[in-house]
Write an enzyme that holds these catalytic residues in place. Structure first.
Site, PDB file in Angstrom:
ATOM      1  N   ARG A  46       0.852  -1.194   0.000  1.00 51.89           N
ATOM      2  CA  ARG A  46       0.000   0.000   0.000  1.00 51.89           C
ATOM      3  C   ARG A  46       0.886   1.242   0.000  1.00 51.89           C
ATOM      4  NH1 ARG A  46       1.805   1.815   4.025  1.00 51.89           N
ATOM      5  NH2 ARG A  46       0.630   3.740   3.731  1.00 51.89           N
ATOM      6  N   GLY A  47       0.216   2.419  -0.065  1.00 47.95           N
ATOM      7  CA  GLY A  47       0.971   3.664  -0.146  1.00 47.95           C
ATOM      8  C   GLY A  47       1.172   3.992  -1.623  1.00 47.95           C
ATOM      9  N   ALA A  48       0.902   5.247  -1.982  1.00 44.35           N
ATOM     10  CA  ALA A  48       0.854   5.593  -3.408  1.00 44.35           C
ATOM     11  C   ALA A  48       2.127   5.232  -4.185  1.00 44.35           C
ATOM     12  CB  ALA A  48       0.504   7.071  -3.551  1.00 44.35           C
ATOM     13  N   ARG A  89      -7.268  -0.648  -6.974  1.00 43.68           N
ATOM     14  CA  ARG A  89      -7.606   0.498  -6.108  1.00 43.68           C
ATOM     15  C   ARG A  89      -7.662   1.759  -6.987  1.00 43.68           C
ATOM     16  NH1 ARG A  89      -4.375   1.236  -0.672  1.00 43.68           N
ATOM     17  NH2 ARG A  89      -6.304   2.265  -0.013  1.00 43.68           N
ATOM     18  N   GLN A 196      -2.768   2.551   9.925  1.00 46.00           N
ATOM     19  CA  GLN A 196      -1.436   2.611   9.287  1.00 46.00           C
ATOM     20  C   GLN A 196      -0.458   3.441  10.131  1.00 46.00           C
ATOM     21  OE1 GLN A 196      -4.351   2.992   7.721  1.00 46.00           O
ATOM     22  NE2 GLN A 196      -4.263   2.451   5.576  1.00 46.00           N
ATOM     23  N   ASP A 237      -2.134  10.857  -2.328  1.00 47.06           N
ATOM     24  CA  ASP A 237      -2.399   9.783  -3.296  1.00 47.06           C
ATOM     25  C   ASP A 237      -2.637  10.324  -4.690  1.00 47.06           C
ATOM     26  OD1 ASP A 237      -2.848   8.279  -0.703  1.00 47.06           O
ATOM     27  OD2 ASP A 237      -3.011   6.727  -2.236  1.00 47.06           O
ATOM     28  N   ASN A 247      -5.575  12.424   0.192  1.00 48.06           N
ATOM     29  CA  ASN A 247      -4.711  11.586   1.026  1.00 48.06           C
ATOM     30  C   ASN A 247      -5.612  10.840   2.011  1.00 48.06           C
ATOM     31  OD1 ASN A 247      -2.059  10.680   1.821  1.00 48.06           O
ATOM     32  ND2 ASN A 247      -2.355  11.814   3.710  1.00 48.06           N
ATOM     33  N   LYS A 248      -5.002  10.046   2.850  1.00 46.08           N
ATOM     34  CA  LYS A 248      -5.746   9.228   3.807  1.00 46.08           C
ATOM     35  C   LYS A 248      -6.819  10.056   4.516  1.00 46.08           C
ATOM     36  CE  LYS A 248      -5.494   5.752   4.343  1.00 46.08           C
ATOM     37  NZ  LYS A 248      -6.480   4.941   3.545  1.00 46.08           N
TER      38      LYS A 248
HETATM   39  O1  MRU Z   1      -4.805   3.269   2.117  1.00 47.56           O
HETATM   40  P1  MRU Z   1      -3.319   3.474   2.093  1.00 47.56           P
HETATM   41  O2  MRU Z   1      -2.624   2.941   3.286  1.00 47.56           O
HETATM   42  O3  MRU Z   1      -2.701   2.999   0.788  1.00 47.56           O
HETATM   43  O4  MRU Z   1      -3.158   5.060   2.121  1.00 47.56           O
HETATM   44  C1  MRU Z   1      -1.892   5.602   1.998  1.00 47.56           C
HETATM   45  C2  MRU Z   1      -1.855   7.060   2.200  1.00 47.56           C
HETATM   46  O5  MRU Z   1      -2.869   7.703   2.362  1.00 47.56           O
HETATM   47  C3  MRU Z   1      -0.517   7.724   2.120  1.00 47.56           C
HETATM   48  O6  MRU Z   1      -0.491   8.872   2.913  1.00 47.56           O
HETATM   49  C4  MRU Z   1      -0.239   8.120   0.662  1.00 47.56           C
HETATM   50  O7  MRU Z   1      -0.371   7.015  -0.185  1.00 47.56           O
HETATM   51  C5  MRU Z   1       1.110   8.697   0.502  1.00 47.56           C
HETATM   52  S1  MRU Z   1       2.345   7.491   0.785  1.00 47.56           S
HETATM   53  C6  MRU Z   1       3.848   8.141   0.557  1.00 47.56           C
END
Ligand code: MRU
Length: 347
Positions: A46-48, A89, A196, A237, A247-248
């Site tokens: 996970r994470g962009a 996703r 997270q 994201d 973002n989250k």
């Molecule tokens: O749902 P996730 O855990 O994939 O969400 C991730 C985030 O919101 C991060 O802040 C974002 O992807 C930036 S990661 C460098």
């Protein structure tokens, strides 16, 4: 041990299974595109930025053993793999950026025999991985110039090693500041519902020797009111052409609170997170996830009335007007965003 979140290994994709952290550091060998799709959906990876690499590696995994009868058939199967992994996703721009780069390589080499096309695709995955490593370090460098000795930084979700290949975006700014010898403290929001921040950010920051304190998401306002936060830094994201940043879920709350308390609010993200094809945040697709993530604490313990209705968007959008600056691998972008994003990121 140096952590690598996602890499090509043993003729497949090796990821850290993030659903097992912080209890266990477990690596998962991914052998099929379907397995990768599920790993992305379940946030094992996970994470962009990590999803950008996953998209590209996934496309290669999906085609590497194909024996197409002709160029037309190869193209159809290649497209199928691209579309399939892209359906895992919707929000992170990086996932589609990785897939689009692979698509371009395929098209640029389409006149060649399948073996040569596969070689070119594999080379592109290597390039994407090394681009991520370099861009995170560049974000860290540019962002650390904004950080002062004795700053206390509030962050949300996980934007570090586990969200990228091996360093981080918002957390990369923290790492670089720490490496430069600045004395900094970090508060990490736990990041309900999938935690997270609690599970991943505190784990990796502690490993790096960063002074980190965990808070529940609803404690941020109190900390700010008490004057305990000097800067907020979050990842992204997808960032629209006008600087609105998805973002989250909960990031927007922090931006509104920061404005009220007069605290600088920064977004940190690589160029691959920008989506200049959309004018503003209203066009960003926001992933809706299963209600069970909210009602059953990390899928294990019920914490809500059985059958209750749930609203569970995984992301929110922060209006660019609330963002002090966007820290990118190409430098720090300040308002007016529309003009300055085009100038720095422009494609
Ligand atoms: O749902 P996730 O855990 O994939 O969400 C991730 C985030 O919101 C991060 O802040 C974002 O992807 C930036 S990661 C460098």
């Amino acid at each position: 041990m140096k952590l690598v979140t996602i890499e090509w290994k043993n003729n497949g994709i090796r990821i850290i299974d993030q659903t097992k952290l912080p209890a266990k550091l477990v690596f998962l060998q991914i052998k099929s595109l379907k397995q990768l799709w599920q790993a992305i959906k379940l946030l094992k990876v996970r994470g962009a930025p990590a999803l950008g690499a996953a998209g590209a590696l996934g496309v290669y995994l999906g085609v590497k053993d194909l024996k197409p009868r002709n160029a037309e058939e190869f193209k159809i199967l290649f497209e199928k793999a691209c579309r399939y992994i892209g359906s895992s996703r919707p929000t992170a721009r990086n996932l589609f950026w990785g897939i689009e780069r692979m698509r371009k390589v395929f098209l640029d080499n389409k006149a060649k025999e399948a073996r040569k096309i596969k070689q070119a695709l594999f080379a592109e995955t290597k390039l994407i991985v090394s681009l991520d490593m370099a861009s995170c370090r560049s974000i860290g460098l540019h962002g650390s110039r904004l950080i002062k000795n004795n700053d206390t930084i509030l962050t949300i979700c996980n934007t570090g090693i586990l969200a990228t290949i091996d360093y981080g975006t918002a957390a990369g700014v923290i790492y670089r500041s720490h490496e430069d010898g600045k004395r900094i403290k970090v508060y990490a929001c736990e990041t309900r519902p999938l935690l997270q921040g609690a599970r991943l950010t505190t784990w990796e920051l502690k490993r790096k020797g960063i002074d980190v304190t965990l808070i529940c998401d609803n404690m941020a306002a109190t900390l700010m009111k008490q004057g305990k936060i000097s800067k907020v830094i979050a990842g992204a994201d997808r960032i629209a052409a006008n600087g609105d940043a998805a973002n989250k879920i909960g990031t927007y709350n922090l931006a509104v609170l920061s404005r009220y308390h007069n605290i600088p609010f920064y977004i940190a993200a690589p160029a691959s997170t920008f989506d200049l094809s959309i004018p503003c945040g209203r066009h960003i697709p926001i992933e809706q996830r299963a209600g069970s993530e909210v009602t059953d604490l990390f899928f294990k313990h019920p914490v809500a009335a059985k059958g209750v209705k749930v609203f569970n968007p995984a992301f929110d959008v922060t209006d660019s007007g609330l963002i002090t600056a966007i820290i990118t691998d190409k430098g720090v972008i300040r308002p007016p965003y529309k003009k300055n994003i085009r100038r720095k990121i422009g494609r």
